[in-house]
Design a protein around this motif. Sequence first.
Motif, PDB file in Angstrom:
ATOM      1  N   GLN B 113       0.831  -1.400   0.002  1.00 14.86           N
ATOM      2  CA  GLN B 113       0.032  -0.092  -0.216  1.00 14.86           C
ATOM      3  C   GLN B 113       0.911   1.184  -0.027  1.00 14.86           C
ATOM      4  N   GLU B 114       1.833   1.073   0.654  1.00 15.37           N
ATOM      5  CA  GLU B 114       3.096   2.189   0.805  1.00 15.37           C
ATOM      6  C   GLU B 114       3.603   2.620  -0.528  1.00 15.37           C
ATOM      7  N   THR B 115       3.941   1.518  -1.381  1.00 12.93           N
ATOM      8  CA  THR B 115       4.427   1.777  -2.749  1.00 12.93           C
ATOM      9  C   THR B 115       3.403   2.359  -3.657  1.00 12.93           C
ATOM     10  N   LEU B 116       2.139   1.794  -3.508  1.00 17.68           N
ATOM     11  CA  LEU B 116       0.979   2.502  -4.385  1.00 17.68           C
ATOM     12  C   LEU B 116       0.867   3.879  -4.060  1.00 17.68           C
ATOM     13  N   ALA B 117       0.701   4.127  -2.805  1.00 15.64           N
ATOM     14  CA  ALA B 117       0.388   5.524  -2.273  1.00 15.64           C
ATOM     15  C   ALA B 117       1.726   6.387  -3.021  1.00 15.64           C
ATOM     16  N   LEU B 118       3.022   6.065  -2.747  1.00 18.24           N
ATOM     17  CA  LEU B 118       3.958   6.953  -2.939  1.00 18.24           C
ATOM     18  C   LEU B 118       4.117   7.204  -4.613  1.00 18.24           C
ATOM     19  N   ALA B 119       3.573   6.150  -5.235  1.00 22.74           N
ATOM     20  CA  ALA B 119       3.628   6.214  -6.804  1.00 22.74           C
ATOM     21  C   ALA B 119       2.289   7.047  -7.192  1.00 22.74           C
ATOM     22  N   GLY B 120       1.338   7.336  -6.367  1.00 21.39           N
ATOM     23  CA  GLY B 120       0.138   7.783  -6.664  1.00 21.39           C
ATOM     24  C   GLY B 120      -0.874   7.022  -7.282  1.00 21.39           C
ATOM     25  N   LEU B 121      -0.727   5.776  -6.855  1.00 19.50           N
ATOM     26  CA  LEU B 121      -1.618   4.480  -7.718  1.00 19.50           C
ATOM     27  C   LEU B 121      -2.737   4.194  -6.917  1.00 19.50           C
ATOM     28  N   SER B 122      -2.709   4.486  -5.772  1.00 17.88           N
ATOM     29  CA  SER B 122      -3.697   3.735  -4.802  1.00 17.88           C
ATOM     30  C   SER B 122      -5.171   3.668  -5.275  1.00 17.88           C
ATOM     31  N   ALA B 123      -5.603   4.829  -6.091  1.00 12.63           N
ATOM     32  CA  ALA B 123      -6.939   4.514  -6.539  1.00 12.63           C
ATOM     33  C   ALA B 123      -6.966   3.682  -7.705  1.00 12.63           C
ATOM     34  N   LEU B 124      -6.056   3.376  -8.291  1.00 17.54           N
ATOM     35  CA  LEU B 124      -5.744   2.498  -9.685  1.00 17.54           C
ATOM     36  C   LEU B 124      -5.319   0.975  -9.471  1.00 17.54           C
ATOM     37  N   ALA B 125      -5.261   0.690  -8.065  1.00 20.78           N
ATOM     38  CA  ALA B 125      -4.535  -0.623  -7.718  1.00 20.78           C
ATOM     39  C   ALA B 125      -5.159  -1.750  -8.392  1.00 20.78           C
ATOM     40  N   ARG B 126      -6.596  -1.756  -8.612  1.00 20.25           N
ATOM     41  CA  ARG B 126      -7.101  -2.925  -9.232  1.00 20.25           C
ATOM     42  C   ARG B 126      -7.494  -2.860 -10.564  1.00 20.25           C
ATOM     43  N   ARG B 127      -6.913  -1.747 -11.333  1.00 20.70           N
ATOM     44  CA  ARG B 127      -6.858  -1.630 -12.548  1.00 20.70           C
ATOM     45  C   ARG B 127      -6.059  -2.597 -13.590  1.00 20.70           C
ATOM     46  N   ALA B 128      -6.484  -2.819 -14.688  1.00 19.80           N
ATOM     47  CA  ALA B 128      -5.445  -3.813 -15.544  1.00 19.80           C
ATOM     48  C   ALA B 128      -4.390  -2.842 -16.097  1.00 19.80           C
ATOM     49  N   TYR B 129      -3.304  -3.058 -16.319  1.00 18.68           N
ATOM     50  CA  TYR B 129      -2.138  -2.414 -16.942  1.00 18.68           C
ATOM     51  C   TYR B 129      -2.436  -1.739 -18.091  1.00 18.68           C
ATOM     52  N   GLY B 130      -2.969  -2.417 -19.077  1.00 22.70           N
ATOM     53  CA  GLY B 130      -3.336  -2.342 -20.355  1.00 22.70           C
ATOM     54  C   GLY B 130      -4.489  -1.175 -20.550  1.00 22.70           C
ATOM     55  N   ALA B 131      -5.294  -1.186 -19.323  1.00 22.22           N
ATOM     56  CA  ALA B 131      -6.435  -0.067 -19.328  1.00 22.22           C
ATOM     57  C   ALA B 131      -5.799   1.329 -18.936  1.00 22.22           C
ATOM     58  N   LEU B 132      -4.640   1.409 -18.547  1.00 21.27           N
ATOM     59  CA  LEU B 132      -3.947   2.736 -18.124  1.00 21.27           C
ATOM     60  C   LEU B 132      -3.580   3.768 -19.148  1.00 21.27           C
ATOM     61  N   SER B 133      -3.580   5.090 -18.756  1.00 25.20           N
ATOM     62  CA  SER B 133      -2.999   5.803 -19.865  1.00 25.20           C
ATOM     63  C   SER B 133      -1.652   5.905 -19.604  1.00 25.20           C
ATOM     64  N   GLY B 134      -0.977   6.582 -20.643  1.00 19.74           N
ATOM     65  CA  GLY B 134       0.558   6.494 -20.761  1.00 19.74           C
ATOM     66  C   GLY B 134       1.290   6.866 -19.618  1.00 19.74           C
ATOM     67  N   GLY B 135       0.634   7.835 -18.836  1.00 18.99           N
ATOM     68  CA  GLY B 135       1.307   8.550 -17.769  1.00 18.99           C
ATOM     69  C   GLY B 135       1.061   7.595 -16.408  1.00 18.99           C
ATOM     70  N   ARG B 168       5.181  17.506 -13.543  1.00 19.84           N
ATOM     71  CA  ARG B 168       5.375  17.994 -12.088  1.00 19.84           C
ATOM     72  C   ARG B 168       5.009  16.863 -11.014  1.00 19.84           C
ATOM     73  N   ALA B 169       3.903  16.478 -11.226  1.00 17.61           N
ATOM     74  CA  ALA B 169       3.481  15.280 -10.321  1.00 17.61           C
ATOM     75  C   ALA B 169       4.516  14.366 -10.091  1.00 17.61           C
ATOM     76  N   PHE B 170       5.328  13.979 -11.195  1.00 14.73           N
ATOM     77  CA  PHE B 170       6.366  12.845 -11.156  1.00 14.73           C
ATOM     78  C   PHE B 170       7.412  13.389 -10.450  1.00 14.73           C
ATOM     79  N   TRP B 171       7.764  14.719 -10.673  1.00 13.46           N
ATOM     80  CA  TRP B 171       8.840  15.377 -10.011  1.00 13.46           C
ATOM     81  C   TRP B 171       8.939  15.307  -8.353  1.00 13.46           C
ATOM     82  N   GLN B 172       7.319  15.661  -7.990  1.00 13.12           N
ATOM     83  CA  GLN B 172       7.199  15.817  -6.681  1.00 13.12           C
ATOM     84  C   GLN B 172       7.424  14.293  -5.890  1.00 13.12           C
ATOM     85  N   VAL B 173       6.987  13.257  -6.497  1.00 20.39           N
ATOM     86  CA  VAL B 173       7.375  11.857  -6.208  1.00 20.39           C
ATOM     87  C   VAL B 173       8.777  11.653  -5.923  1.00 20.39           C
TER      88      VAL B 173
END
Lengths: 264, 297
Positions: B113-135, B168-173
Motif C-alpha cells: 500500500q505504501e508503494t502504491l501511495a508513493l507512486a500515486g496509484l492507490s486509486a488504480l490498484a485494481r485496474r489492469a495495466y493495459g487499461a491505464l493511460s501513458g502517464g 510536475r506530479a512525477f517530480w514531486q514523487v
Amino acid sequence: MTRNTATVPAVGGLSMTWAQQARLFACEAGYEILRTLRTPAFVIPTLAFPVVFYLLFAVLIPGQWGNLHKASYLLATYGVFGVIGPALFGFGVGMAIDREQGLLELKRVSPMPMLAYFFARIAMSLLTAACVVVLLSVAASVFGGVRMDMLQWLRLLLALLLGTLPFCAMGLWIGSLVKGQAAVGIVNLIYLPMSVLSGLWMPLFVFPTLIQKLAAVWPAWHLAQLALGIAGQIQNVNMPLHGAVLLGYTALFLGLALWRMRGR
Amino acid sequence: MSASLPIASLRQVHKRYGAVTALDGMELDLRRGELLAMLGSNGAGKTTALGVLTGRLCADAGEVKLFGADPKDAAVRRRIGVMLQEARLPDTLRVQELVHQFSCYYPQPRPLQETLALAGLSALARRAYGALSGGQQRRVQFALAICGCPELVFVDEPTSGLDVEARRAFWQVIQCLRDAGTSIVLTTHYLEEADALADRVVLIANGRVLAEDTPAGLKARARSARIRCVTQLSLTELLSIPGVQSAEAQGSCRSLRCDDSDQVLRRLLARDPSVSGIEIRPLSLEDAFLTLTGEAA
C-alpha cells in the motif's frame, strides 16, 4: 519509509532466505499463469485445437487401420501434438514478445534470477500440457471408446509432460533468436510441418517411405514413439533410446539458446 | 564515513555496438543520498551507462562497481530499483499484482500500500495495466523501481512523453523519495528537469562525461544566447561591445555569443542601425556547458 541503513552492509549484496526465494519462484509462476489465463486468445486455441482435430480424425472420419485401435493410436499422437504447442509457443513466442516489449530487460535489471523466469514458463507449459492431455483423454473415452487403466494413463501423462522439455528448450532458442511476432511465424513453420512429418496428425504409414524414414530426425517422432508404446499401439519400443534422443535434443537446444543469450 | 565513498562507479568504461561507440572511457561516481541527473541528447550514451551500471549490459572494457560489487550479481541488484526508458508490462495483470510480483524479488520490500501511495496509484490498484493511460503506466513502472525499498534508484527518461501536469506530479514523487534518503540517478534531456530536481548534473556527450555542475551553475550558463545577424561591424568591433563573449563570421552573417542578449542587442543597434536578419537563440546545453569549461572538448 527507508530501511534502517545500519542493517545494510556498505559493500556487496543482500541475502534472501530460502523461504523468500521459494516465494519468489512461486510468485513468478503464479503471475505467469494468471497473465496467460487472462489471454483467452492464447488459451482457447491451445486447448481446443488438439481436441477438435482428434475428434475429426479419430471419431468423425470413419475407417479401420488393420488391427490398430485408431482412437487409442491418435490419442497418443494428438497428445504429443497438443503438449508441444504450449511449450513452443509459451517459450518461443512468449519470450520473443517479452524481449521486444522490454519486459525481459526490466526483469534482467531487477534482482529476479533468470531461472525464476524460466521456471515460470515451464510451469505454464506443464499446466497447459496437462489440461490438453486431460481434455483429449475425456474425448477419447467418451467418443472414441478408448479404455486405459489408471497406471497406463498416468504413464502416458508423465511421458507427455516430461516430453515437453525438449520443446521448451527449442522454444527458448527460437525466442533468443528473433523478436516479437516474427517468432509466431517461425514457431508455426516448425510446429506444423514437424507434427505432420512425425505422424502426429495421420499415422506415418500413409506417407511415402522416404518421409517415414526421415521421421527419426524430428524430436516429436521420438516422443510419439514413447506415447504409442505406452498406449500399446506399437510393440517393442526402445524406450531408453527415444528417451535419450529427447534428452540429447533438450541439451542441444538449451546449449544453443544459452550460447546465443551469452553473446549479447 | 561511507558518505565519501561512491556507491557506484564507472572507470574508463567502453562499450561499442558494432561500429557505434556508445561509451568512450566513461568516468562516473554516484554518491550516497544525492540526486544525480545525467543530461545529454539522444544517443549521448546515457541509457548505455545505466545499462552497464544495472547489469543489463556488459562493458567491453573498464571497471563497473555497484556497491563495491559486480552489478551482474543479482544479490547486489537487490539494493537498486530501475525504471527503464521503455518497458511494456503485461496488459492483463492489475497494478497491485505487478507491484506484488516485483516486491517478491526483494528481501525487505516496501509494504504494497505504501508503494502504491508513493507512486500515486492507490486509486488504480485494481485496474489492469493495459487499461491505464501513458502517464499512469509510467507511474506503475516507477512503482516497480521503488517497491523493493532500494537504496539507489535509476530512472531513465522518466517524464519523456508526459504532459506538463504529469511531469510536475512525477517530480514531486522523486523529491519525496530523495528526501527519504534514497540515492537517485535520473537521465533526462530536459534542462528544466535537471534544474528542478538534481543536486549534481553531469553532461554526457559522445559516451563521455563532458562536464559536471550544480543546477545553479548550469542555469547561469544556460542564460547565454547566440545572436546571428548581418552587420557592417567587423569582428573586432563586435567583440568590443560589452557583454559579447565571442564573435565569429558565418558566411555573410556574424554570430555572437553573449550573457544578456537584450543588452547586447540594444548596444549593437546603437552602433549599427542597419543591422538586419536578427536571430536570437538560446545556447544549446552543450554550448552552455562548454562556455564555462573553456572549450575543453
